[in-house]
Scaffold this motif. Sequence first.
Motif, PDB file in Angstrom:
ATOM      1  N   VAL A 188       0.839  -1.202   0.000  1.00 42.39           N
ATOM      2  CA  VAL A 188       0.000   0.000   0.000  1.00 42.39           C
ATOM      3  C   VAL A 188       0.876   1.254   0.000  1.00 42.39           C
ATOM      4  CG1 VAL A 188      -1.656   1.345   1.347  1.00 42.39           C
ATOM      5  CG2 VAL A 188      -1.986  -1.116   1.064  1.00 42.39           C
ATOM      6  N   ARG A 189       1.919   1.255   0.838  1.00 41.33           N
ATOM      7  CA  ARG A 189       2.811   2.420   0.894  1.00 41.33           C
ATOM      8  C   ARG A 189       3.568   2.599  -0.417  1.00 41.33           C
ATOM      9  NH1 ARG A 189       3.877   0.056   5.975  1.00 41.33           N
ATOM     10  NH2 ARG A 189       5.880  -0.734   5.204  1.00 41.33           N
ATOM     11  N   ASN A 190       4.042   1.495  -0.977  1.00 44.56           N
ATOM     12  CA  ASN A 190       4.791   1.591  -2.238  1.00 44.56           C
ATOM     13  C   ASN A 190       3.919   2.071  -3.387  1.00 44.56           C
ATOM     14  OD1 ASN A 190       7.116   0.730  -0.983  1.00 44.56           O
ATOM     15  ND2 ASN A 190       6.903  -1.412  -1.617  1.00 44.56           N
ATOM     16  N   ARG A 191       2.677   1.623  -3.425  1.00 44.88           N
ATOM     17  CA  ARG A 191       1.778   2.079  -4.487  1.00 44.88           C
ATOM     18  C   ARG A 191       1.442   3.553  -4.341  1.00 44.88           C
ATOM     19  NH1 ARG A 191      -2.328  -3.172  -4.792  1.00 44.88           N
ATOM     20  NH2 ARG A 191      -1.038  -4.381  -6.282  1.00 44.88           N
ATOM     21  N   ALA A 192       1.277   3.990  -3.081  1.00 47.71           N
ATOM     22  CA  ALA A 192       1.032   5.417  -2.864  1.00 47.71           C
ATOM     23  C   ALA A 192       2.230   6.250  -3.318  1.00 47.71           C
ATOM     24  CB  ALA A 192       0.732   5.670  -1.385  1.00 47.71           C
ATOM     25  N   LYS A 193       3.432   5.751  -3.031  1.00 44.59           N
ATOM     26  CA  LYS A 193       4.635   6.453  -3.473  1.00 44.59           C
ATOM     27  C   LYS A 193       4.718   6.474  -4.993  1.00 44.59           C
ATOM     28  CE  LYS A 193       8.738   8.320  -3.102  1.00 44.59           C
ATOM     29  NZ  LYS A 193       8.882   9.736  -2.677  1.00 44.59           N
ATOM     30  N   LEU A 194       4.351   5.355  -5.632  1.00 46.26           N
ATOM     31  CA  LEU A 194       4.369   5.302  -7.095  1.00 46.26           C
ATOM     32  C   LEU A 194       3.381   6.295  -7.691  1.00 46.26           C
ATOM     33  CD1 LEU A 194       5.276   4.048  -9.749  1.00 46.26           C
ATOM     34  CD2 LEU A 194       3.590   2.227  -9.407  1.00 46.26           C
ATOM     35  N   GLU A 195       2.194   6.414  -7.113  1.00 46.25           N
ATOM     36  CA  GLU A 195       1.208   7.378  -7.611  1.00 46.25           C
ATOM     37  C   GLU A 195       1.739   8.805  -7.507  1.00 46.25           C
ATOM     38  OE1 GLU A 195      -2.435   6.765  -5.556  1.00 46.25           O
ATOM     39  OE2 GLU A 195      -2.857   4.812  -6.494  1.00 46.25           O
ATOM     40  N   GLN A 196       2.447   9.099  -6.404  1.00 44.50           N
ATOM     41  CA  GLN A 196       3.025  10.435  -6.255  1.00 44.50           C
ATOM     42  C   GLN A 196       4.066  10.702  -7.337  1.00 44.50           C
ATOM     43  OE1 GLN A 196       4.594  10.657  -2.289  1.00 44.50           O
ATOM     44  NE2 GLN A 196       2.580  10.542  -1.290  1.00 44.50           N
ATOM     45  N   GLU A 197       4.941   9.712  -7.580  1.00 40.74           N
ATOM     46  CA  GLU A 197       5.968   9.891  -8.600  1.00 40.74           C
ATOM     47  C   GLU A 197       5.355  10.032  -9.989  1.00 40.74           C
ATOM     48  OE1 GLU A 197       9.073  10.384  -8.109  1.00 40.74           O
ATOM     49  OE2 GLU A 197       9.188   9.927  -5.970  1.00 40.74           O
ATOM     50  N   GLU A 198       4.310   9.265 -10.283  1.00 42.84           N
ATOM     51  CA  GLU A 198       3.655   9.367 -11.583  1.00 42.84           C
ATOM     52  C   GLU A 198       2.988  10.727 -11.756  1.00 42.84           C
ATOM     53  OE1 GLU A 198       1.076   5.997 -11.542  1.00 42.84           O
ATOM     54  OE2 GLU A 198       2.532   4.670 -12.550  1.00 42.84           O
ATOM     55  N   GLN A 199       2.396  11.256 -10.669  1.00 42.59           N
ATOM     56  CA  GLN A 199       1.768  12.569 -10.744  1.00 42.59           C
ATOM     57  C   GLN A 199       2.810  13.650 -10.989  1.00 42.59           C
ATOM     58  OE1 GLN A 199      -1.578  13.213 -10.751  1.00 42.59           O
ATOM     59  NE2 GLN A 199      -0.888  15.257 -11.337  1.00 42.59           N
ATOM     60  N   LEU A 200       3.965  13.547 -10.302  1.00 40.96           N
ATOM     61  CA  LEU A 200       5.041  14.507 -10.537  1.00 40.96           C
ATOM     62  C   LEU A 200       5.524  14.443 -11.976  1.00 40.96           C
ATOM     63  CD1 LEU A 200       7.138  14.053  -7.253  1.00 40.96           C
ATOM     64  CD2 LEU A 200       5.742  16.029  -7.888  1.00 40.96           C
ATOM     65  N   ASN A 201       5.641  13.227 -12.507  1.00 39.54           N
ATOM     66  CA  ASN A 201       6.070  13.071 -13.888  1.00 39.54           C
ATOM     67  C   ASN A 201       5.055  13.676 -14.847  1.00 39.54           C
ATOM     68  OD1 ASN A 201       6.150  11.078 -16.515  1.00 39.54           O
ATOM     69  ND2 ASN A 201       8.193  11.481 -15.682  1.00 39.54           N
ATOM     70  N   THR A 202       3.763  13.492 -14.541  1.00 35.72           N
ATOM     71  CA  THR A 202       2.702  14.079 -15.372  1.00 35.72           C
ATOM     72  C   THR A 202       2.752  15.603 -15.329  1.00 35.72           C
ATOM     73  OG1 THR A 202       1.290  12.156 -14.964  1.00 35.72           O
ATOM     74  CG2 THR A 202       0.217  14.153 -15.782  1.00 35.72           C
ATOM     75  N   ASP A 203       3.126  16.155 -14.170  1.00 35.28           N
ATOM     76  CA  ASP A 203       3.204  17.613 -14.012  1.00 35.28           C
ATOM     77  C   ASP A 203       4.454  18.206 -14.642  1.00 35.28           C
ATOM     78  OD1 ASP A 203       0.840  17.476 -12.655  1.00 35.28           O
ATOM     79  OD2 ASP A 203       1.748  17.483 -10.654  1.00 35.28           O
ATOM     80  N   GLY A 204       5.314  17.366 -15.215  1.00 34.34           N
ATOM     81  CA  GLY A 204       6.492  17.862 -15.913  1.00 34.34           C
ATOM     82  C   GLY A 204       7.778  17.813 -15.127  1.00 34.34           C
ATOM     83  N   VAL A 205       7.757  17.212 -13.928  1.00 37.13           N
ATOM     84  CA  VAL A 205       8.977  17.105 -13.121  1.00 37.13           C
ATOM     85  C   VAL A 205       9.827  15.948 -13.655  1.00 37.13           C
ATOM     86  CG1 VAL A 205       9.897  16.708 -10.806  1.00 37.13           C
ATOM     87  CG2 VAL A 205       7.794  18.041 -11.104  1.00 37.13           C
ATOM     88  N   ASP A 206      11.125  16.198 -13.809  1.00 41.62           N
ATOM     89  CA  ASP A 206      12.034  15.150 -14.294  1.00 41.62           C
ATOM     90  C   ASP A 206      12.455  14.275 -13.115  1.00 41.62           C
ATOM     91  OD1 ASP A 206      13.723  13.555 -15.673  1.00 41.62           O
ATOM     92  OD2 ASP A 206      15.271  15.077 -16.028  1.00 41.62           O
ATOM     93  N   ASN A 207      11.639  13.249 -12.840  1.00 42.80           N
ATOM     94  CA  ASN A 207      11.893  12.345 -11.699  1.00 42.80           C
ATOM     95  C   ASN A 207      12.024  10.911 -12.183  1.00 42.80           C
ATOM     96  OD1 ASN A 207       9.211  12.154 -12.460  1.00 42.80           O
ATOM     97  ND2 ASN A 207       8.524  11.592 -10.419  1.00 42.80           N
ATOM     98  N   ARG A 208      12.714  10.737 -13.291  1.00 43.64           N
ATOM     99  CA  ARG A 208      12.801   9.432 -13.919  1.00 43.64           C
ATOM    100  C   ARG A 208      13.373   8.376 -12.971  1.00 43.64           C
ATOM    101  NH1 ARG A 208      15.912   9.897 -19.314  1.00 43.64           N
ATOM    102  NH2 ARG A 208      14.592  11.761 -19.233  1.00 43.64           N
ATOM    103  N   SER A 209      14.425   8.753 -12.253  1.00 46.19           N
ATOM    104  CA  SER A 209      15.054   7.796 -11.346  1.00 46.19           C
ATOM    105  C   SER A 209      14.110   7.387 -10.224  1.00 46.19           C
ATOM    106  CB  SER A 209      16.334   8.408 -10.770  1.00 46.19           C
ATOM    107  OG  SER A 209      16.932   7.537  -9.834  1.00 46.19           O
ATOM    108  N   GLY A 210      13.449   8.379  -9.616  1.00 45.10           N
ATOM    109  CA  GLY A 210      12.508   8.069  -8.536  1.00 45.10           C
ATOM    110  C   GLY A 210      11.330   7.247  -9.021  1.00 45.10           C
TER     111      GLY A 210
END
Length: 425
Positions: free
Chosen positions: A196-218
């Motif tokens: 559950v925690r890992n999926r929540a973290k993944l959703e945050q990273e995907e949202q940042l990526n959608t918003d244009g943040v270069d967080n490829r590694s994360g």
Amino acid sequence: MQETKQDWQYAPRSQDMEEIINRPPSWITLYGTIFMVVCIFGLALISYLYEYPDTVTGDLVLTTIDPPRPLEAPDDFPIARLLVAHEDSVRAREVLMVARSLATFDDVFELSERLSSNQDQSDAGLSNFFIPPNWNLGEIQEAVYELQEKQEMYRNLRDRRLDGLTTRELESRITRQERFIREQRQLQSRLEDRLVRNRAKLEQEEQLNTDGVDNRSGLITARRNVERTEDELNASRSEVRAASFDIELMRNQIDSYRGGLPSSLNQAGEDLRNAYDGLKAAVAGWENNYTITSPVDGLVLLQRDIRPGRTLLRGTSIGMVLPANAGGIIGRIDLPNKGSGAVAVGQRVLVRFDSYPYLEYGSVEGEVISIGRLPTGGITTVEVTFPNELNTTTGNHLEPGPLMEGEASIITESRSLLQRFFKRW
């Protein structure tokens, strides 16, 4: 007395004037008659020489002898992975895209490959068919468990593994397996919380990526953490199920000691084959529901908005596959049934393509090569070939495009104006 205007108008004319008025010169009559005859003959000649055609008009689509295969979403299809790019070469049955699923596509694909390449279909061979416990098979996991249970049942009866154990030894093993299951249940609870925690973290990273943040590694790290936790959880669940089945086998063995009930190896073999067939059907069903494949070898053309993360509604156009050996270019005309009876093979066709303005590029000449015999929905399909390729009447050469559309006029008959006039009478 002064003459009035009215008296002047009706005054008697002289004999010479009356003769001039009543007897026009003979040359005017002669040449006037000749001129009228020449005009009538000229109009008749023009009417005879000038022809214009009878035509039947319909919408034409440019295609090939082996036509392009359209790709549509068979159902609502949330794209998880896109395995090909626009204008990639593909093979028949190659997977183009994968829908979001509980299963990992690579694991299901590997299982499908092993099932199709398995040559040993004997009971012994099926009992040894191995499926790694760490594979995430999602929706088909139950079918896998069913096969594994039947495999264990068959091997136990074939090898008579439990026949040498006493009732006390069996009960001791049951106790150990139950303790193992309790430990695994606790582990699963912790893994589920971590997931559950890992999926929540993944959703945050995907949202940042959608918003244009270069967080490829994360983003990559978050996805790996989710996949690793899912694999561990699935492996634990598989071990719990295997342990539960071992307990069931041992309890059945104890009951057989007490009741003297014989076990049938033939029945176990039949159950094993049924479970194996059930797994193959489950894998095929998963592929139909969660993947879109290429129908033929060829070149795939995708719509511009096809990308991972988009959900396709049922019937949404995905693109098309141009067959590798498509043959020559032809046109298909959807011709209304009204007037289609005058169309025949060999007739000329003039096509005006929508993407090439007629006044600038001219029209392309074709020839009717076949006529559909079974009209569908009031429409008859007529196929047209282009002997001069796509060279227009004005000397231009048109570049063909997939499913290029235009208006086609089939010339059914050419008759002169004179013929049309006499036909009416």
